[in-house]
Design a protein around this motif. Sequence first.
Motif, PDB file in Angstrom:
ATOM      1  N   LEU A 191       7.591  -6.077  -6.288  1.00 60.86           N
ATOM      2  CA  LEU A 191       6.850  -5.407  -7.355  1.00 60.86           C
ATOM      3  C   LEU A 191       7.722  -5.085  -8.564  1.00 60.86           C
ATOM      4  CD1 LEU A 191       4.722  -2.902  -5.252  1.00 60.86           C
ATOM      5  CD2 LEU A 191       4.142  -5.224  -5.967  1.00 60.86           C
ATOM      6  N   GLY A 192       9.030  -5.265  -8.436  1.00 61.69           N
ATOM      7  CA  GLY A 192       9.925  -4.951  -9.546  1.00 61.69           C
ATOM      8  C   GLY A 192       9.799  -3.492  -9.950  1.00 61.69           C
ATOM      9  N   GLY A 193       9.808  -3.243 -11.249  1.00 57.96           N
ATOM     10  CA  GLY A 193       9.726  -1.875 -11.769  1.00 57.96           C
ATOM     11  C   GLY A 193       8.400  -1.188 -11.494  1.00 57.96           C
ATOM     12  N   ASP A 194       7.374  -1.976 -11.177  1.00 56.00           N
ATOM     13  CA  ASP A 194       6.072  -1.366 -10.878  1.00 56.00           C
ATOM     14  C   ASP A 194       6.161  -0.418  -9.685  1.00 56.00           C
ATOM     15  OD1 ASP A 194       4.801  -2.649 -12.967  1.00 56.00           O
ATOM     16  OD2 ASP A 194       4.045  -4.290 -11.717  1.00 56.00           O
ATOM     17  N   ARG A 195       7.103  -0.671  -8.788  1.00 54.64           N
ATOM     18  CA  ARG A 195       7.201   0.196  -7.605  1.00 54.64           C
ATOM     19  C   ARG A 195       7.500   1.640  -7.996  1.00 54.64           C
ATOM     20  NH1 ARG A 195      12.754   0.225  -5.398  1.00 54.64           N
ATOM     21  NH2 ARG A 195      14.020  -0.918  -6.883  1.00 54.64           N
ATOM     22  N   PHE A 196       8.275   1.834  -9.070  1.00 58.13           N
ATOM     23  CA  PHE A 196       8.572   3.197  -9.509  1.00 58.13           C
ATOM     24  C   PHE A 196       7.345   3.860 -10.128  1.00 58.13           C
ATOM     25  CE2 PHE A 196      12.823   1.181  -9.679  1.00 58.13           C
ATOM     26  CZ  PHE A 196      13.399   1.919  -8.649  1.00 58.13           C
ATOM     27  N   ARG A 197       6.542   3.087 -10.832  1.00 57.99           N
ATOM     28  CA  ARG A 197       5.291   3.641 -11.371  1.00 57.99           C
ATOM     29  C   ARG A 197       4.354   4.045 -10.233  1.00 57.99           C
ATOM     30  NH1 ARG A 197       6.807   0.257 -15.313  1.00 57.99           N
ATOM     31  NH2 ARG A 197       5.870  -1.670 -14.557  1.00 57.99           N
ATOM     32  N   SER A 218       2.791   7.653  -9.424  1.00 62.66           N
ATOM     33  CA  SER A 218       1.352   7.871  -9.230  1.00 62.66           C
ATOM     34  C   SER A 218       1.087   8.655  -7.955  1.00 62.66           C
ATOM     35  CB  SER A 218       0.611   6.532  -9.173  1.00 62.66           C
ATOM     36  OG  SER A 218       0.683   5.868 -10.400  1.00 62.66           O
ATOM     37  N   CYS A 219       1.839   8.344  -6.904  1.00 65.77           N
ATOM     38  CA  CYS A 219       1.662   9.041  -5.626  1.00 65.77           C
ATOM     39  C   CYS A 219       2.057  10.507  -5.749  1.00 65.77           C
ATOM     40  CB  CYS A 219       2.484   8.361  -4.535  1.00 65.77           C
ATOM     41  SG  CYS A 219       1.828   6.764  -4.021  1.00 65.77           S
ATOM     42  N   VAL A 220       3.207  10.768  -6.358  1.00 64.07           N
ATOM     43  CA  VAL A 220       3.657  12.152  -6.515  1.00 64.07           C
ATOM     44  C   VAL A 220       2.681  12.925  -7.408  1.00 64.07           C
ATOM     45  CG1 VAL A 220       5.518  13.671  -7.296  1.00 64.07           C
ATOM     46  CG2 VAL A 220       6.066  11.532  -6.103  1.00 64.07           C
ATOM     47  N   ALA A 221       2.206  12.289  -8.468  1.00 60.59           N
ATOM     48  CA  ALA A 221       1.230  12.943  -9.353  1.00 60.59           C
ATOM     49  C   ALA A 221      -0.041  13.297  -8.582  1.00 60.59           C
ATOM     50  CB  ALA A 221       0.907  12.045 -10.540  1.00 60.59           C
ATOM     51  N   ARG A 223       0.852  -1.192   0.000  1.00 56.63           N
ATOM     52  CA  ARG A 223       0.000   0.000   0.000  1.00 56.63           C
ATOM     53  C   ARG A 223       0.886   1.239   0.000  1.00 56.63           C
ATOM     54  NH1 ARG A 223      -2.224   0.538   4.681  1.00 56.63           N
ATOM     55  NH2 ARG A 223      -0.891  -1.002   5.649  1.00 56.63           N
ATOM     56  N   TYR A 224       0.422   2.268  -0.678  1.00 53.50           N
ATOM     57  CA  TYR A 224       1.177   3.515  -0.810  1.00 53.50           C
ATOM     58  C   TYR A 224       0.334   4.712  -0.386  1.00 53.50           C
ATOM     59  CZ  TYR A 224       4.664   1.178  -3.769  1.00 53.50           C
ATOM     60  OH  TYR A 224       5.648   0.356  -4.250  1.00 53.50           O
ATOM     61  N   ALA A 225       1.011   5.680   0.218  1.00 51.69           N
ATOM     62  CA  ALA A 225       0.412   6.970   0.554  1.00 51.69           C
ATOM     63  C   ALA A 225       1.424   8.049   0.182  1.00 51.69           C
ATOM     64  CB  ALA A 225       0.091   7.039   2.039  1.00 51.69           C
TER      65      ALA A 225
END
Length: 122
Positions: free
Chosen positions: A97-103, A107-110, A14-16
């Motif tokens: 998550l591999g490279g998905d973590r950077f996406r 998304s969070c910064v956007a 989960r991300y915030a």
Amino acid sequence: MVILPNIVSDRGSRYAVSGGVARGPDDVAAFLKELKRNKKFAKATHNTWAVLLADGTALKGDDGEAGAGMVILRMLERAGLHDRVVVVTRWYGGKHLGGDRFRHVQSCVAAYLEHEGVSDGA
């Protein structure tokens, strides 16, 4: 301090995102300390962050999520957002998550930039 919870969920992680004014390293440290007063954020796997100061100084911290601070910093540079620390928090869900973590960081910064009414420059 702005906190936007539950921006992304993927394979248990989960991300915030959160952010606030920071005009130097001391402000960043104070922001992180205040954020981590919330036990939920203190127990997070990663609190990655970046800030672009008005004088052009770039500061970032990966907190174990290698490369994530640079992703945040590049987005702040593109948006021309100065003196604002942005923190992307991840609670690890047990699957890589591999490279998905950077996406997800992007998304969070956007989401933060949109909340603040700032174009991401892309």
